[in-house]
Design a protein around this motif. Structure first.
Motif, PDB file in Angstrom:
ATOM      1  N   HIS A 189       7.710   3.476  10.647  1.00 55.03           N
ATOM      2  CA  HIS A 189       6.621   2.634  10.482  1.00 55.03           C
ATOM      3  C   HIS A 189       6.180   2.294  12.049  1.00 55.03           C
ATOM      4  O   HIS A 189       4.838   2.468  12.262  1.00 55.03           O
ATOM      5  CB  HIS A 189       6.924   1.428   9.903  1.00 55.03           C
ATOM      6  N   THR A 201       2.910   6.840   8.397  1.00 51.30           N
ATOM      7  CA  THR A 201       2.801   5.163   8.095  1.00 51.30           C
ATOM      8  C   THR A 201       2.695   5.176   6.573  1.00 51.30           C
ATOM      9  O   THR A 201       3.224   3.930   6.037  1.00 51.30           O
ATOM     10  CB  THR A 201       1.495   4.829   8.999  1.00 51.30           C
ATOM     11  N   LYS A 202       1.875   5.695   5.857  1.00 47.23           N
ATOM     12  CA  LYS A 202       1.479   5.356   4.633  1.00 47.23           C
ATOM     13  C   LYS A 202       2.990   5.808   3.534  1.00 47.23           C
ATOM     14  O   LYS A 202       3.109   5.021   2.765  1.00 47.23           O
ATOM     15  CB  LYS A 202       0.476   6.394   4.150  1.00 47.23           C
ATOM     16  N   GLN A 205       5.100   2.685   4.222  1.00 46.38           N
ATOM     17  CA  GLN A 205       4.478   1.532   3.463  1.00 46.38           C
ATOM     18  C   GLN A 205       4.858   1.776   2.084  1.00 46.38           C
ATOM     19  O   GLN A 205       5.412   0.865   1.362  1.00 46.38           O
ATOM     20  CB  GLN A 205       2.855   1.505   3.727  1.00 46.38           C
ATOM     21  N   VAL A 228       3.952  -6.634   9.242  1.00 43.05           N
ATOM     22  CA  VAL A 228       4.277  -5.714   8.282  1.00 43.05           C
ATOM     23  C   VAL A 228       4.337  -6.271   6.910  1.00 43.05           C
ATOM     24  O   VAL A 228       3.937  -6.011   5.653  1.00 43.05           O
ATOM     25  CB  VAL A 228       5.596  -4.706   8.468  1.00 43.05           C
ATOM     26  N   GLN A 231       1.199  -7.485   5.167  1.00 40.23           N
ATOM     27  CA  GLN A 231       0.731  -6.084   4.318  1.00 40.23           C
ATOM     28  C   GLN A 231       1.428  -5.834   3.160  1.00 40.23           C
ATOM     29  O   GLN A 231       0.823  -5.567   2.137  1.00 40.23           O
ATOM     30  CB  GLN A 231       0.791  -4.950   5.402  1.00 40.23           C
ATOM     31  N   LEU A 232       2.795  -6.016   3.077  1.00 35.85           N
ATOM     32  CA  LEU A 232       3.289  -6.027   1.987  1.00 35.85           C
ATOM     33  C   LEU A 232       3.119  -6.769   0.709  1.00 35.85           C
ATOM     34  O   LEU A 232       2.991  -6.568  -0.260  1.00 35.85           O
ATOM     35  CB  LEU A 232       5.020  -5.705   2.240  1.00 35.85           C
ATOM     36  N   SER A 235      -0.199  -6.842  -1.227  1.00 35.68           N
ATOM     37  CA  SER A 235      -0.465  -5.765  -1.938  1.00 35.68           C
ATOM     38  C   SER A 235      -0.192  -5.832  -3.622  1.00 35.68           C
ATOM     39  O   SER A 235       0.998  -6.418  -3.933  1.00 35.68           O
ATOM     40  CB  SER A 235       0.289  -4.456  -1.413  1.00 35.68           C
TER      41      SER A 235
END
Length: 503
Positions: A189, A201-202, A205, A228, A231-232, A235
């Motif tokens: 990542h 990267t996607k 993720q 990171v 971001q998780l 979501s």
């Protein structure tokens, strides 16, 4: 003499009424017997078969030209017209091959002084690049295929990016996407982000969203950065097991490991030690919420995205929040107000739930919950918490997943809404994984609106048994109330306190 005589004996005569004659095919004396003028001659078909065999290509592996070029020109350096020096090592190469690299193509064109030099010293600014990576990168210019070890892929990617080798960059990306695991995902990542491989990267993720909560791992938690993790946690695609309180608990363990990286123990012991660490802080008389301390401030961006409104709706969970004193009291006060007004709207304004598609509201504020089905069988469960009187039972049986709005038929420990009709927005996803955490089976309903009357059942998904792999993870997102007309504030209450800097 008898045997010799037999060998010299004349051919037997033809039976009376027949005659041997040639078919007249050119090039040989064919002795086939004609019966009818229109009949096909057997030797004609044999000739066609022979011609077909003669014209059918046969593959025979010869010494590969690519292999010869790689051995002779690259490894042996024969007829070299340029020497490349880097990291204390030399390569005898060829400009015609180096020009496949954007880096060298620019260098050798125009009026650059290197265009006429026979020996060039290349500076390597990237610490990820070593001589082994350069060997692979230079060698890729002389051969059709390159074998890349996952353990070396980041270094080779760094070299490929510096030398502007698009084909090698693409192959590194494919290798990374195929070998994402708990041991590689954080490194992949970070590297994919650094070198601009958006597709990698996607993929990383997606892997983290699927595995962070379903397959918790101590080493992974130690590696995950604040950026990171933020971001998780924000979501709605995060696979949560079981409810939002488990997201908070996972963050508590992650934060403990970030501050105590030398901790070494089994995953089952981690929460107990994290709680003991928090308890020790309270015993020292620390009254300030941990996120307001100098040590806790770096973790604010992550905890800001915990959906606290689905934690304070359960009494036991709310008490743990208060006890831990990690989250600032002003955050919790705003959430309590939010929930109180939402409950009043449900009871007194007859808010019967979302009726219009509002995917933005759903992504930001939906309740995240999930369940692991270890093996095939019959299951029925509900997720804890006061969900504005909407007691939703979820059933998995006979390959069907069914939602039921329970009002009278099943016992319930909390208050139940008796409104004749309620609406919810939901998304249900199923997933199963292989041993490396790679998704092997996935299905989703997508964003849906549903109306249920009292005790009504609804089949959400009909599953194909051929596609099911256990353990099976069931992940749901729910929105029980209509979004207010002004999504930012209502009654002076910040609806998403964690999303504002003032919080």
């Amino acid at each position: 003499m008898g045997s010799l005589g037999s060998r010299l004996r004349s051919p037997p005569r033809s039976p009376q009424g027949t005659a041997d004659s040639s078919c007249g095919a050119p090039g040989h004396g064919c002795k086939c017997r004609k019966r009818k003028r229109s009949s096909e001659c057997q030797c004609d078909s044999e000739t066609e078969e022979e011609d077909s065999l003669l014209n059918t290509p046969r593959r025979k592996k010869l010494k590969s030209t690519s292999k010869y070029i790689y051995q002779t020109l690259f490894l042996n350096g024969e007829n070299s017209d340029i020497r490349i020096c880097a990291l204390g090592q030399e390569w005898n190469l060829h400009k015609v091959y180096l020009c496949q690299s954007g880096y060298f193509s620019s260098m050798f064109s125009g009026s650059w002084k290197e265009s006429s030099m026979t020996s060039i010293e290349v500076e390597i600014p990237d610490q990820n690049i070593d001589t082994e990576a350069l060997q692979v990168a230079f060698g890729s210019l002389y051969r059709d295929d390159v074998l890349i070890k996952p353990s070396r892929v980041v270094s080779i990617l760094a070299a490929a990016c510096m030398l502007q080798l698009d084909g090698l960059i693409q192959q590194c990306g494919e290798t990374m996407k195929e070998t994402i695991s708990v041991k590689t995902v954080c490194n992949y990542h970070a590297s994919a982000t650094l070198y601009g491989l958006d597709s990698v990267t996607k993929k990383c993720q997606e892997w983290l969203l699927n595995n962070l909560m379903t397959h918790q791992n101590v080493d992974l938690m130690k590696e995950l950065s604040v950026m990171v993790m933020e971001q998780l946690v924000q979501s709605s695609d995060l696979l949560v097991m079981q409810v939002e309180m488990d997201v908070y608990t996972a963050l508590k363990k992650w934060m403990f490991l970030q501050l105590n990286p030398s901790w070494d123990g089994p995953i089952k012991q981690l929460l107990a030690d994290a709680d003991a660490w928090i308890c020790k802080r309270r015993k020292l008389g620390e009254e300030q919420a941990f996120l307001n301390t100098e040590q806790g401030v770096p973790f604010i961006p992550v905890f800001r995205h915990v959906r606290l409104q689905y934690i304070v709706n359960d009494l036991a969970s709310a008490r743990i929040l208060e006890r831990d004193n990690i989250v600032p009291p002003e955050w919790l006060s705003a959430v309590y107000k939010l929930q109180w007004f939402a409950m009043l709207r449900t009871e007194h304004d007859n808010d019967i739930g979302p009726q219009d598609a509002n995917k933005e509201e759903f992504e930001l504020n939906s309740m995240r919950c999930g369940r692991k089905l270890a093996k095939d069988g019959d299951y029925c469960w509900r997720w804890t918490g006061f969900n504005f009187g909407f007691d939703l039972l979820v059933t998995y049986t006979n390959r069907f997943i069914v939602f039921k709005r329970n009002t009278l038929s099943q016992p319930c420990g909390g208050a139940v809404s008796l409104q004749p009709r309620r609406h919810i927005a939901y998304r249900l996803r199923l997933a199963s994984f292989d041993s490396s955490g790679k998704l092997v089976c996935s299905r989703s309903t997508g964003y849906q609106l549903l109306t249920l009357e009292k005790d009504q059942e609804y089949v959400v998904m009909n599953l194909d048994s051929r596609l099911l792999t256990f353990p099976l993870y069931v992940c749901c997102n729910f929105l029980y109330t209509s979004p207010p007309s002004d999504r930012q504030t209502e009654y002076g209450v910040v609806l998403n306190p964690g999303w504002t800097k003032s919080a």
